[in-house]
Design a protein around this motif. Sequence first.
Motif, PDB file in Angstrom:
ATOM      1  N   ASN A   1       0.643  -1.294   0.061  1.00 46.44           N
ATOM      2  CA  ASN A   1       0.163   0.025  -0.012  1.00 46.44           C
ATOM      3  C   ASN A   1       0.837   1.245  -0.037  1.00 46.44           C
ATOM      4  O   ASN A   1       0.532   2.365  -0.847  1.00 46.44           O
ATOM      5  CB  ASN A   1      -0.671  -0.191   1.065  1.00 46.44           C
ATOM      6  CG  ASN A   1      -2.211  -1.005   1.081  1.00 46.44           C
ATOM      7  OD1 ASN A   1      -2.383  -1.378  -0.006  1.00 46.44           O
ATOM      8  ND2 ASN A   1      -2.839  -1.327   2.258  1.00 46.44           N
ATOM      9  N   CYS A   2       1.802   1.195   0.903  1.00 47.18           N
ATOM     10  CA  CYS A   2       2.923   2.462   0.809  1.00 47.18           C
ATOM     11  C   CYS A   2       3.396   2.623  -0.305  1.00 47.18           C
ATOM     12  O   CYS A   2       3.774   3.630  -1.123  1.00 47.18           O
ATOM     13  CB  CYS A   2       3.810   2.211   2.055  1.00 47.18           C
ATOM     14  SG  CYS A   2       3.101   2.375   3.680  1.00 47.18           S
ATOM     15  N   ALA A   3       4.085   1.607  -0.965  1.00 46.16           N
ATOM     16  CA  ALA A   3       4.854   1.815  -2.188  1.00 46.16           C
ATOM     17  C   ALA A   3       3.818   2.183  -3.379  1.00 46.16           C
ATOM     18  O   ALA A   3       4.154   2.857  -4.237  1.00 46.16           O
ATOM     19  CB  ALA A   3       5.186   0.200  -2.608  1.00 46.16           C
ATOM     20  N   ARG A   4       2.612   1.759  -3.506  1.00 41.77           N
ATOM     21  CA  ARG A   4       1.566   2.052  -4.277  1.00 41.77           C
ATOM     22  C   ARG A   4       1.132   3.458  -4.446  1.00 41.77           C
ATOM     23  O   ARG A   4       1.309   4.404  -5.344  1.00 41.77           O
ATOM     24  CB  ARG A   4       0.297   1.282  -4.250  1.00 41.77           C
ATOM     25  CG  ARG A   4      -0.606   1.296  -5.413  1.00 41.77           C
ATOM     26  CD  ARG A   4      -1.935   0.308  -5.457  1.00 41.77           C
ATOM     27  NE  ARG A   4      -1.536  -1.108  -4.849  1.00 41.77           N
ATOM     28  CZ  ARG A   4      -1.827  -1.618  -4.025  1.00 41.77           C
ATOM     29  NH1 ARG A   4      -2.479  -1.035  -2.904  1.00 41.77           N
ATOM     30  NH2 ARG A   4      -1.391  -2.690  -3.847  1.00 41.77           N
ATOM     31  N   TYR A   5       1.106   4.085  -3.041  1.00 43.26           N
ATOM     32  CA  TYR A   5       1.010   5.324  -2.631  1.00 43.26           C
ATOM     33  C   TYR A   5       1.993   6.547  -2.979  1.00 43.26           C
ATOM     34  O   TYR A   5       1.925   7.146  -3.958  1.00 43.26           O
ATOM     35  CB  TYR A   5       0.632   5.915  -1.171  1.00 43.26           C
ATOM     36  CG  TYR A   5       0.784   7.241  -0.855  1.00 43.26           C
ATOM     37  CD1 TYR A   5      -0.560   8.140  -1.506  1.00 43.26           C
ATOM     38  CD2 TYR A   5       1.805   7.752  -0.016  1.00 43.26           C
ATOM     39  CE1 TYR A   5      -0.228   9.374  -0.850  1.00 43.26           C
ATOM     40  CE2 TYR A   5       1.835   9.165   0.186  1.00 43.26           C
ATOM     41  CZ  TYR A   5       0.583   9.790  -0.197  1.00 43.26           C
ATOM     42  OH  TYR A   5       0.610  11.270  -0.082  1.00 43.26           O
ATOM     43  N   PHE A   6       3.371   5.871  -2.853  1.00 44.23           N
ATOM     44  CA  PHE A   6       4.648   6.820  -3.207  1.00 44.23           C
ATOM     45  C   PHE A   6       4.856   6.551  -4.835  1.00 44.23           C
ATOM     46  O   PHE A   6       4.982   7.568  -5.078  1.00 44.23           O
ATOM     47  CB  PHE A   6       6.008   5.843  -2.707  1.00 44.23           C
ATOM     48  CG  PHE A   6       5.966   6.002  -1.107  1.00 44.23           C
ATOM     49  CD1 PHE A   6       5.372   6.899  -0.521  1.00 44.23           C
ATOM     50  CD2 PHE A   6       6.637   5.222  -0.377  1.00 44.23           C
ATOM     51  CE1 PHE A   6       5.572   7.267   1.008  1.00 44.23           C
ATOM     52  CE2 PHE A   6       6.687   5.245   0.931  1.00 44.23           C
ATOM     53  CZ  PHE A   6       6.089   6.219   1.469  1.00 44.23           C
ATOM     54  N   ALA A   7       4.332   5.586  -5.344  1.00 41.98           N
ATOM     55  CA  ALA A   7       4.322   5.678  -7.047  1.00 41.98           C
ATOM     56  C   ALA A   7       3.407   6.488  -7.597  1.00 41.98           C
ATOM     57  O   ALA A   7       3.820   7.402  -8.390  1.00 41.98           O
ATOM     58  CB  ALA A   7       4.319   4.412  -7.466  1.00 41.98           C
ATOM     59  N   LYS A   8       2.280   6.577  -7.026  1.00 39.28           N
ATOM     60  CA  LYS A   8       1.303   7.732  -7.420  1.00 39.28           C
ATOM     61  C   LYS A   8       1.562   9.135  -7.264  1.00 39.28           C
ATOM     62  O   LYS A   8       1.458   9.957  -7.805  1.00 39.28           O
ATOM     63  CB  LYS A   8      -0.211   7.359  -6.797  1.00 39.28           C
ATOM     64  CG  LYS A   8      -0.967   5.916  -7.245  1.00 39.28           C
ATOM     65  CD  LYS A   8      -2.190   5.924  -6.609  1.00 39.28           C
ATOM     66  CE  LYS A   8      -2.846   4.690  -7.114  1.00 39.28           C
ATOM     67  NZ  LYS A   8      -4.126   4.342  -6.321  1.00 39.28           N
ATOM     68  N   TRP A   9       2.175   9.153  -6.000  1.00 35.15           N
ATOM     69  CA  TRP A   9       2.580  10.365  -5.495  1.00 35.15           C
ATOM     70  C   TRP A   9       3.753  10.927  -6.437  1.00 35.15           C
ATOM     71  O   TRP A   9       3.918  12.233  -6.989  1.00 35.15           O
ATOM     72  CB  TRP A   9       2.963  10.502  -4.356  1.00 35.15           C
ATOM     73  CG  TRP A   9       3.272  11.885  -3.522  1.00 35.15           C
ATOM     74  CD1 TRP A   9       2.295  12.821  -2.938  1.00 35.15           C
ATOM     75  CD2 TRP A   9       4.482  12.696  -3.885  1.00 35.15           C
ATOM     76  NE1 TRP A   9       2.865  13.786  -2.579  1.00 35.15           N
ATOM     77  CE2 TRP A   9       4.086  14.089  -3.052  1.00 35.15           C
ATOM     78  CE3 TRP A   9       5.878  12.660  -4.071  1.00 35.15           C
ATOM     79  CZ2 TRP A   9       5.042  14.978  -2.987  1.00 35.15           C
ATOM     80  CZ3 TRP A   9       6.698  13.529  -4.077  1.00 35.15           C
ATOM     81  CH2 TRP A   9       6.105  14.787  -3.245  1.00 35.15           C
TER      82      TRP A   9
END
Length: 162
Positions: free
Chosen positions: A148-156
């Motif tokens: 979840n964190c990696a997905r958020y970081f990629a989107k950001w």
Amino acid sequence: MPNPIDPQLLNQLHDIQLPQAIGWWPLAFSWWILILSITSIVIGIAWYIREQRRRNAYRRKALKKLLSIQSGELHPAEKIAKMNALMKQVALTTYGRMEVAALQQQAWLDFLHQKASYISQPDCLADCLQKAYAGPVGADIEHFQIENCARYFAKWIKGHHQ
């Protein structure tokens, strides 16, 4: 008065001479304007695309690095810490040291939300960051939380405002 249907008179007639067809060259002024306009538009679009690629090169590099961190054989707490360090690096590149360097904990999360407010932060982000920097105790970070964190970081990284 000669007879109009006299065959001798008809033999003396020549074929009708048609004028030469009008050529394309030299081009009319309006064609030159059209060519110049289209060339200018194509050059402008090419320059814009090149400039956008140059300005977003750091995003592509950061996404590659994020993927390598995510797929690496690291401890879960180390993964989160490295991902967060990468995010700091991206933010420093984009917004400068004066605005980003001192941010930590909730101020850091608020900054991330402010610069990409349309991307919702995962509920586990604050908890994961806290556990990542707590030392060996951070072992209870779950795999889905890292994802979840990696997905958020990629989107950001892809979508933050400049």
